[in-house]
Design a protein around this motif. Structure first.
Motif, PDB file in Angstrom:
ATOM      1  N   VAL A 117      20.185  48.511 -36.800  1.00  0.00           N
ATOM      2  CA  VAL A 117      21.160  49.066 -36.773  1.00  0.00           C
ATOM      3  C   VAL A 117      22.672  48.715 -37.351  1.00  0.00           C
ATOM      4  CG1 VAL A 117      21.891  48.558 -34.527  1.00  0.00           C
ATOM      5  CG2 VAL A 117      21.448  50.753 -33.999  1.00  0.00           C
ATOM      6  N   MET A 230      15.066  51.758 -37.335  1.00  0.00           N
ATOM      7  CA  MET A 230      16.755  52.661 -37.198  1.00  0.00           C
ATOM      8  C   MET A 230      17.406  53.154 -38.291  1.00  0.00           C
ATOM      9  SD  MET A 230      16.198  52.855 -34.064  1.00  0.00           S
ATOM     10  CE  MET A 230      17.533  53.395 -33.734  1.00  0.00           C
ATOM     11  N   THR A 262      11.664  61.281 -27.069  1.00  0.00           N
ATOM     12  CA  THR A 262      12.407  62.065 -26.320  1.00  0.00           C
ATOM     13  C   THR A 262      12.354  63.488 -25.713  1.00  0.00           C
ATOM     14  OG1 THR A 262      14.232  61.372 -26.594  1.00  0.00           O
ATOM     15  CG2 THR A 262      13.612  59.710 -25.357  1.00  0.00           C
TER      16      THR A 262
ATOM     17  N   SER B 120       8.091  48.360 -34.084  1.00  0.00           N
ATOM     18  CA  SER B 120       8.637  47.399 -32.696  1.00  0.00           C
ATOM     19  C   SER B 120       9.151  49.050 -32.097  1.00  0.00           C
ATOM     20  CB  SER B 120      10.641  47.576 -32.676  1.00  0.00           C
ATOM     21  OG  SER B 120      10.640  47.935 -34.157  1.00  0.00           O
ATOM     22  N   ILE B 121       9.246  50.596 -33.316  1.00  0.00           N
ATOM     23  CA  ILE B 121       8.886  51.175 -32.371  1.00  0.00           C
ATOM     24  C   ILE B 121       7.553  51.935 -31.132  1.00  0.00           C
ATOM     25  CG2 ILE B 121       8.303  52.719 -34.671  1.00  0.00           C
ATOM     26  CD1 ILE B 121      10.534  54.536 -32.538  1.00  0.00           C
ATOM     27  N   VAL B 122       6.262  51.318 -32.081  1.00  0.00           N
ATOM     28  CA  VAL B 122       5.412  51.636 -31.153  1.00  0.00           C
ATOM     29  C   VAL B 122       5.582  50.300 -30.175  1.00  0.00           C
ATOM     30  CG1 VAL B 122       3.259  50.974 -31.465  1.00  0.00           C
ATOM     31  CG2 VAL B 122       4.367  51.545 -33.581  1.00  0.00           C
ATOM     32  N   ILE B 123       6.052  49.513 -29.851  1.00  0.00           N
ATOM     33  CA  ILE B 123       6.182  48.805 -28.255  1.00  0.00           C
ATOM     34  C   ILE B 123       6.556  49.393 -27.645  1.00  0.00           C
ATOM     35  CG2 ILE B 123       7.508  46.982 -27.181  1.00  0.00           C
ATOM     36  CD1 ILE B 123       5.487  45.556 -28.796  1.00  0.00           C
ATOM     37  N   ILE B 125       6.741  52.994 -27.078  1.00  0.00           N
ATOM     38  CA  ILE B 125       5.959  53.939 -27.227  1.00  0.00           C
ATOM     39  C   ILE B 125       5.092  53.321 -26.356  1.00  0.00           C
ATOM     40  CG2 ILE B 125       4.066  55.468 -27.924  1.00  0.00           C
ATOM     41  CD1 ILE B 125       4.544  55.707 -30.510  1.00  0.00           C
ATOM     42  N   TYR B 128       6.165  52.733 -23.015  1.00  0.00           N
ATOM     43  CA  TYR B 128       6.688  54.338 -22.127  1.00  0.00           C
ATOM     44  C   TYR B 128       5.918  54.386 -21.673  1.00  0.00           C
ATOM     45  CZ  TYR B 128       7.644  58.866 -21.857  1.00  0.00           C
ATOM     46  OH  TYR B 128       8.041  60.539 -21.695  1.00  0.00           O
ATOM     47  N   PHE B 138      13.133  56.271 -17.178  1.00  0.00           N
ATOM     48  CA  PHE B 138      13.521  55.635 -18.106  1.00  0.00           C
ATOM     49  C   PHE B 138      14.340  54.193 -17.236  1.00  0.00           C
ATOM     50  CE2 PHE B 138      13.749  59.501 -20.354  1.00  0.00           C
ATOM     51  CZ  PHE B 138      12.978  59.696 -21.099  1.00  0.00           C
ATOM     52  N   THR B 212      17.233  48.069 -31.848  1.00  0.00           N
ATOM     53  CA  THR B 212      17.175  49.549 -31.121  1.00  0.00           C
ATOM     54  C   THR B 212      15.850  50.107 -31.149  1.00  0.00           C
ATOM     55  OG1 THR B 212      18.873  49.030 -31.873  1.00  0.00           O
ATOM     56  CG2 THR B 212      18.962  51.076 -30.936  1.00  0.00           C
ATOM     57  N   ALA B 213      15.171  50.451 -31.608  1.00  0.00           N
ATOM     58  CA  ALA B 213      14.222  51.070 -31.350  1.00  0.00           C
ATOM     59  C   ALA B 213      13.080  51.258 -30.132  1.00  0.00           C
ATOM     60  CB  ALA B 213      12.940  51.166 -32.576  1.00  0.00           C
ATOM     61  N   LEU B 216      15.399  53.170 -27.005  1.00  0.00           N
ATOM     62  CA  LEU B 216      15.335  54.427 -27.161  1.00  0.00           C
ATOM     63  C   LEU B 216      14.301  55.305 -26.427  1.00  0.00           C
ATOM     64  CD1 LEU B 216      15.212  54.897 -31.272  1.00  0.00           C
ATOM     65  CD2 LEU B 216      17.677  55.613 -29.671  1.00  0.00           C
ATOM     66  N   PHE B 217      13.641  55.066 -26.223  1.00  0.00           N
ATOM     67  CA  PHE B 217      12.683  55.978 -25.240  1.00  0.00           C
ATOM     68  C   PHE B 217      12.409  54.790 -23.622  1.00  0.00           C
ATOM     69  CE2 PHE B 217       9.426  55.681 -28.238  1.00  0.00           C
ATOM     70  CZ  PHE B 217       9.901  55.896 -28.980  1.00  0.00           C
ATOM     71  N   LEU B 220      16.520  54.233 -22.821  1.00  0.00           N
ATOM     72  CA  LEU B 220      17.410  55.261 -22.575  1.00  0.00           C
ATOM     73  C   LEU B 220      19.237  54.579 -23.213  1.00  0.00           C
ATOM     74  CD1 LEU B 220      16.189  58.418 -23.357  1.00  0.00           C
ATOM     75  CD2 LEU B 220      17.746  58.733 -20.799  1.00  0.00           C
ATOM     76  N   PRO B 237      22.902  47.882 -28.815  1.00  0.00           N
ATOM     77  CA  PRO B 237      22.519  48.363 -30.168  1.00  0.00           C
ATOM     78  C   PRO B 237      22.182  50.425 -29.978  1.00  0.00           C
ATOM     79  CG  PRO B 237      20.696  47.199 -29.621  1.00  0.00           C
ATOM     80  CD  PRO B 237      22.195  46.791 -28.431  1.00  0.00           C
ATOM     81  N   PHE B 241      24.259  53.257 -32.550  1.00  0.00           N
ATOM     82  CA  PHE B 241      23.066  53.437 -32.805  1.00  0.00           C
ATOM     83  C   PHE B 241      23.977  55.710 -32.737  1.00  0.00           C
ATOM     84  CE2 PHE B 241      19.657  57.297 -32.571  1.00  0.00           C
ATOM     85  CZ  PHE B 241      19.303  57.202 -33.814  1.00  0.00           C
TER      86      PHE B 241
END
Lengths: 306, 286
Positions: A117, A230, A262, B120-123, B125, B128, B138, B212-213, B216-217, B220, B237, B241
């Motif tokens: 980021v 990011m 989201t 990391s974004i898949v983690i 998901i 979530y 969240f 960060t990723a 996000l979900f 939040l 983070p 963003f």
């Protein structure tokens, strides 16, 4: 002696349980991706991968623009990063005095730790304006080529690739230098004794010897670039279109997940996004496996000289 | 090795050109680093103030806002992450190093490698789907679990590696004195390798501190204090963003300040880990 044995059994079982939980966690991640994407996989089948409509209102989903964006940014980033990373690795392993090289490598390894980021932050406020003027200059000179045509925003495919390149270069340097340092000194001495210049020694002896390890470092960088979220999200423009121009905004798989996950209110929409995650997971799985294979080979067979 | 054509003079020129290019590549890489650190330091310091650390985010246009809730949020998330990642990574690593010769250990190592490579974004998901949707909100907890999962492979590998460096003579000495295996491991082997292990755990924490990723979900974001562990929370983070891509100058300044603080945190952990290592990762048998 019984109580001692009992302690051993409990300790061993406990640590085994925690070790097995790693297996369970990885399995669960994969299973969740498979299960949660079921709706999308049933609705769109394989065509999900090569159609390019992304319409959350009509609930038509095709992931091609995101797959294209991910592959294209990764490819361009590596095309930029590999020569620089390899050159620097050679310089740090072969040319500079060890003390200086170690110091510089320490700095470069710190760069690996910088959060994405933060790269994104610098990307938004420094790289994007800079790319806007560079792209304008290039277009004035070469605008007739489709690659450099179209409106210029500053954000876009090329900007994201440049930022990704900056992020993966330290990775390539750090791993490649380790591999180069592992090449036995006798190999170098033999080449020099045969009358090679130092460059010829590097080119014909050291690099071939270290080839699979270097390839491994490139695959590691590839895996990182594929999954990077990011920084790319912040500078790629986030538009799900496939354009001929490198200057046009694009989108990647990771970026669409970050932006839309989201907001996905409909089950099919959510499943489509999870399926993108599944595709990303599958790709990085393969790339990482190849990287491990390549790096493992260097460590295991030190006699694999070219 | 194939014969190399060309006169000696030409070969030396080629050498000069290639090594100059290599030098330039190094200079570029180091230059980018110095530029990055310098730029963030200049903009970050200019934007930092006491209120950054003590105040809640202010509405757009109102001066004096800060990221106090994001700093506390990040600390809480990292605490949860450590509570998830350290026990599994550390004790799992103990198993791999001390008992791990069979096929179970092979598959655990393989799973850890796979987990390490998951974007990391898949983690995010996965967590979530497992913790956010079923529970309906969240939360700090979900964010911490996501980061904790990412810590596991790094902590696991570091623990295993450093325990393997502990010489077998230490184990044999303890066993010969009549200590049970588990006492040997807990009282002799782990203390001998503890410095390297702590380094590995610090690096694992540093790795996730800037993520960060996955937040996000899961965690939040939140413009106010987040009570307890079951509510959405701000984190440094995610705040950076959000502020960086918003159109307000004031938010951009805050993002720079946040970027500087986050960078200092992550680099500080890294440097601390290296300083720890300087004394040697493992106490020798001597």
């Amino acid at each position: 002696m019984r109580p001692r044995r009992l302690g051993d059994i409990i300790f061993r079982a406990g640590t085994l349980g925690l070790a097995l939980s790693v297996l369970a966690i990885t399995g669960t991640v994969a299973a969740v991706l498979l299960l949660q994407s079921r709706l999308a996989r049933e609705a769109f089948g394989w065509s999900f991968l090569w159609t390019s409509t992304w319409d959350p209102v009509a609930l038509r989903f095709g992931a091609l623009p995101f797959i294209y964006g991910t592959l294209m940014t990764t490819f361009l980033a590596l095309a930029l990063a590999v020569p620089v990373g390899l050159g620097a690795a050679v310089c740090l392993a072969e040319l500079l005095p060890l003390r200086v090289a170690d110091g510089l490598t320490f700095l470069i390894e710190l760069l690996v730790a910088v959060p994405s980021v933060v790269y994104g932050l610098v990307g938004v406020f420094v790289l994007v304006p800079a790319m806007r003027s560079v792209e304008t200059a290039v277009q004035n000179a070469l605008g007739f080529i489709p690659l450099f045509s179209g409106p210029i925003y500053g954000v876009g495919l090329l900007t994201a690739s440049v930022l990704l390149a900056v992020m993966v270069v330290p990775f390539i340097i750090a791993v490649s230098r380790e591999v180069l340092l592992a090449v036995p000194q006798t190999q170098r001495e033999a080449a020099l004794a045969l009358g090679a210049t130092r460059w010829e020694m590097v080119r014909h002896v050291v690099l071939p010897y270290a080839r699979s390890g270097i390839l491994g470092s490139i695959f590691l960088a590839l895996a990182r670039a594929l999954g990077e979220t990011m920084a790319v999200t912040m500078v790629i423009g986030n538009r799900p279109e496939i354009s001929a121009s490198l200057f046009a905004p694009a989108y990647t798989m990771a970026a669409v997940l970050a932006n839309e996950f989201t907001e996905a209110t409909d089950d099919v929409y959510l499943a489509a996004l999870v399926e993108i995650g599944l595709v990303l997971f599958a790709i990085t799985l393969v790339v990482n496996a190849i990287a491990r294979l390549l790096i493992g080979r260097v460590q295991r067979s030190p006699s694999a000289a070219a | 090795m194939t014969p190399i054509p060309g006169s000696y003079r030409r070969r030396r020129i080629v050498e000069g050109v290639m090594f100059t290019a290599a030098g330039l590549a190094t200079a570029t890489s180091v230059g980018v680093l110095l530029f990055l650190l310098g730029y963030i330091a200049v903009h970050g310091v200019a934007a930092l103030s006491l209120s950054f650390f003590t105040n809640l985010p202010a509405p757009v246009g109102e001066p004096g806002g800060g990221m106090a809730n994001a700093i506390v949020g990040s600390a809480k998330i990292l605490l949860v992450a450590a509570m998830v990642g350290v026990p599994i990574g550390f004790l799992g690593g103990v198993y791999l190093a001390e008992y791990g010769r069979g096929s179970v250990a092979f598959w655990v190592r393989y799973a850890a490698d796979v987990l390490n490579g998951v974007p990391s974004i898949v983690i995010g998901i996965a967590v979530y789907a497992l913790l956010v949707r079923p529970l309906g909100h969240f939360s700090t907890f979900a964010g911490g679990v996501a980061l904790g999962l990412m810590m596991i492979p790094v902590a696991l590998r570091a623990t295993e590696e450093f325990l393997r460096l502990v010489p077998d003579s230490l184990r044999e000495a303890a066993l010969a004195l009549g200590a049970p295996t588990w006492v040997t491991i807990m009282r002799v082997v782990i203390p001998a390798g503890i410095r390297g292990i702590v380094t590995g755990l610090l690096l694992a924490l540093a790795r996730v501190a800037g993520e960060t990723a996955p937040l996000l979900f899961t965690a939040l974001n939140n413009r106010f204090w987040s009570p307890g562990w079951r509510a959405p929370t701000a984190s440094l983070p995610v705040m950076i963003f959000t502020y960086a891509i918003a159109p307000y100058d004031d938010w951009h300044r805050q993002a720079w300040a946040g970027g500087l603080v986050l960078l200092m945190l992550v680099l500080g952990l890294n440097v601390l880990a290296r300083v720890l290592m300087r004394g040697g990762a493992v106490r020798s048998a001597g």
